[in-house]
Design an enzyme around this catalytic site. Structure first.
Site, PDB file in Angstrom:
ATOM      1  N   ASN A  16      16.536  34.998  85.808  1.00 22.17           N
ATOM      2  CA  ASN A  16      17.815  34.333  86.125  1.00 22.17           C
ATOM      3  C   ASN A  16      18.598  34.008  84.860  1.00 22.17           C
ATOM      4  O   ASN A  16      19.833  34.114  84.852  1.00 22.17           O
ATOM      5  CB  ASN A  16      17.576  33.081  86.963  1.00 22.17           C
ATOM      6  N   ARG A  67       6.473  11.494  81.855  1.00 20.15           N
ATOM      7  CA  ARG A  67       7.772  12.160  81.984  1.00 20.15           C
ATOM      8  C   ARG A  67       8.844  11.536  81.095  1.00 20.15           C
ATOM      9  O   ARG A  67       9.686  12.256  80.540  1.00 20.15           O
ATOM     10  CB  ARG A  67       8.256  12.121  83.443  1.00 20.15           C
ATOM     11  N   MET A  92       9.865  24.446  85.892  1.00 15.00           N
ATOM     12  CA  MET A  92       8.843  23.998  86.834  1.00 15.00           C
ATOM     13  C   MET A  92       8.378  22.557  86.592  1.00 15.00           C
ATOM     14  O   MET A  92       7.218  22.235  86.836  1.00 15.00           O
ATOM     15  CB  MET A  92       7.651  24.953  86.803  1.00 15.00           C
ATOM     16  N   ARG A  93       9.279  21.714  86.120  1.00 12.60           N
ATOM     17  CA  ARG A  93       8.957  20.290  85.959  1.00 12.60           C
ATOM     18  C   ARG A  93       9.906  19.487  86.827  1.00 12.60           C
ATOM     19  O   ARG A  93      11.112  19.782  86.862  1.00 12.60           O
ATOM     20  CB  ARG A  93       9.172  19.814  84.514  1.00 12.60           C
ATOM     21  N   ASN A 109      20.668  23.896  89.992  1.00 17.94           N
ATOM     22  CA  ASN A 109      19.323  24.439  90.158  1.00 17.94           C
ATOM     23  C   ASN A 109      19.372  25.630  91.108  1.00 17.94           C
ATOM     24  O   ASN A 109      20.179  25.641  92.037  1.00 17.94           O
ATOM     25  CB  ASN A 109      18.419  23.348  90.763  1.00 17.94           C
ATOM     26  N   HIS A 111      17.065  27.762  93.831  1.00 12.98           N
ATOM     27  CA  HIS A 111      15.840  27.646  94.636  1.00 12.98           C
ATOM     28  C   HIS A 111      15.745  28.865  95.556  1.00 12.98           C
ATOM     29  O   HIS A 111      16.737  29.240  96.189  1.00 12.98           O
ATOM     30  CB  HIS A 111      15.868  26.351  95.452  1.00 12.98           C
ATOM     31  N   GLU A 145      15.644  13.667  94.542  1.00 16.39           N
ATOM     32  CA  GLU A 145      14.623  14.135  95.485  1.00 16.39           C
ATOM     33  C   GLU A 145      14.505  15.658  95.355  1.00 16.39           C
ATOM     34  O   GLU A 145      15.542  16.352  95.312  1.00 16.39           O
ATOM     35  CB  GLU A 145      15.065  13.776  96.904  1.00 16.39           C
ATOM     36  N   ASP A 147      14.517  19.510  95.279  1.00 18.74           N
ATOM     37  CA  ASP A 147      15.227  20.565  95.995  1.00 18.74           C
ATOM     38  C   ASP A 147      16.251  20.039  96.994  1.00 18.74           C
ATOM     39  O   ASP A 147      16.432  20.594  98.084  1.00 18.74           O
ATOM     40  CB  ASP A 147      14.237  21.533  96.678  1.00 18.74           C
ATOM     41  N   GLU A 176      19.334  36.130  93.967  1.00 15.15           N
ATOM     42  CA  GLU A 176      19.446  35.023  93.000  1.00 15.15           C
ATOM     43  C   GLU A 176      20.301  35.441  91.812  1.00 15.15           C
ATOM     44  O   GLU A 176      21.111  34.656  91.306  1.00 15.15           O
ATOM     45  CB  GLU A 176      18.050  34.607  92.504  1.00 15.15           C
TER      46      GLU A 176
HETATM   47  C1  GRF Z   1      13.126  32.021  90.754  1.00 17.94           C
HETATM   48  O1  GRF Z   1      12.665  32.570  91.948  1.00 17.94           O
HETATM   49  C2  GRF Z   1      13.811  30.701  90.989  1.00 17.94           C
HETATM   50  O2  GRF Z   1      14.487  30.647  92.210  1.00 17.94           O
HETATM   51  C3  GRF Z   1      12.652  29.738  91.001  1.00 17.94           C
HETATM   52  O3  GRF Z   1      11.801  30.225  89.987  1.00 17.94           O
HETATM   53  C4  GRF Z   1      11.984  31.619  89.828  1.00 17.94           C
HETATM   54  C5  GRF Z   1      12.312  31.865  88.391  1.00 17.94           C
HETATM   55  O4  GRF Z   1      12.379  33.234  88.081  1.00 17.94           O
HETATM   56  N1  GRF Z   1      13.130  28.386  90.843  1.00 17.94           N
HETATM   57  P1  GRF Z   1      12.925  33.697  86.676  1.00 17.94           P
HETATM   58  O5  GRF Z   1      12.107  32.979  85.607  1.00 17.94           O
HETATM   59  O6  GRF Z   1      14.373  33.359  86.584  1.00 17.94           O
HETATM   60  O7  GRF Z   1      12.692  35.191  86.623  1.00 17.94           O
END
Ligand code: GRF
Length: 219
Positions: A16, A67, A92-93, A109, A111, A145, A147, A176
């Site tokens: 992404n 945190r 991922m935090r 963000n 998702h 909260e 997502d 995405e």
């Molecule tokens: C994606 O699927 C995003 O929606 C999720 O984590 C993944 C990240 O993929 N939150 P990348 O690192 O952008 O390839």
């Protein structure tokens, strides 16, 4: 044109991020990625940034006692880079309420589901086991909260018979890579207005400004 100074936070491969980098190559794109920050040392997303000369920082959360101190370092880094907007691209935090509130309507963000369905992890596995026919992805302003938050752009993606989680993830990921640059363009370009839980898009005369669907020939 002043481009909005944007940081991308990630933990992994950064596909992404790559979509955002590619979009921002366009001269008229309203955001400039000024820094990429990873909480995971060696995340391959960092290489993508370095390849195009975007400064990177690693802030390994495991080196902090909780945190708050992690986020204090993150905050300093963002401030020192003059960051105005944060994109979470596979970061991922979970962020604390106080950090999220400080950046109210300035964190977006991505998702991999059609929120508010399938918050959390393992979205594709859960979609498959529920047998739903459509899934997708969502770019939204972040709230404390997990997502949740006002939706900026969504894409619907069909679930095909015989899909496994990897096949479905790959199809969603393609969507995405279209949604995130579109959302960043709208937000950085000042086209979004948050009203309660909803986002209004300036001049969104047609639905395809903010929703991509499988019938449009591109998904
Ligand atoms: C994606 O699927 C995003 O929606 C999720 O984590 C993944 C990240 O993929 N939150 P990348 O690192 O952008 O390839």
């Amino acid at each position: 044109m002043a481009r909005l100074k944007t940081a991308v936070l990630l933990s992994g491969r950064g596909s992404n991020l790559q979509a955002l980098i590619d979009a921002a190559l366009e001269q008229e794109f309203p955001a400039k990625i000024v820094r990429v920050i990873s909480n995971v040392p060696g995340a391959s997303g960092l290489d993508r940034a370095e390849k195009v000369g975007i400064p990177t920082t690693t802030i390994d959360h495991r080196e902090f006692d909780g945190r708050e101190p992690f986020e204090a370092t993150l905050q300093t880094e963002l401030q020192n880079s003059g960051v105005e907007l944060i994109c979470l691209a596979g970061f991922m935090r979970l962020l604390t309420k106080s950090f999220v509130d400080r950046w109210h309507d300035r964190i977006i963000n991505i998702h991999p589901s059609l929120l508010p369905s399938y918050k959390g992890l393992h979205t594709h596995e859960r979609v498959l086991s529920d047998g739903v026919r459509f899934t997708g992805c969502t770019v939204h302003f972040l709230r404390a909260e997990m997502d949740t938050g006002p939706i900026i752009v969504q894409a619907a993606v069909p679930v095909h018979p015989g899909d496994d989680a990897d096949a479905l993830a790959a199809r969603v990921l393609t969507a995405e890579h279209r949604c995130f640059p579109l959302a960043l363009r709208l937000v950085a370009g000042g086209k979004t207005r948050v009203i309660g839980n909803r986002v209004e898009i300036e001049n969104a005369g047609a639905p395809d400004v903010v929703s991509l669907n499988p019938d449009d020939g591109k998904a």
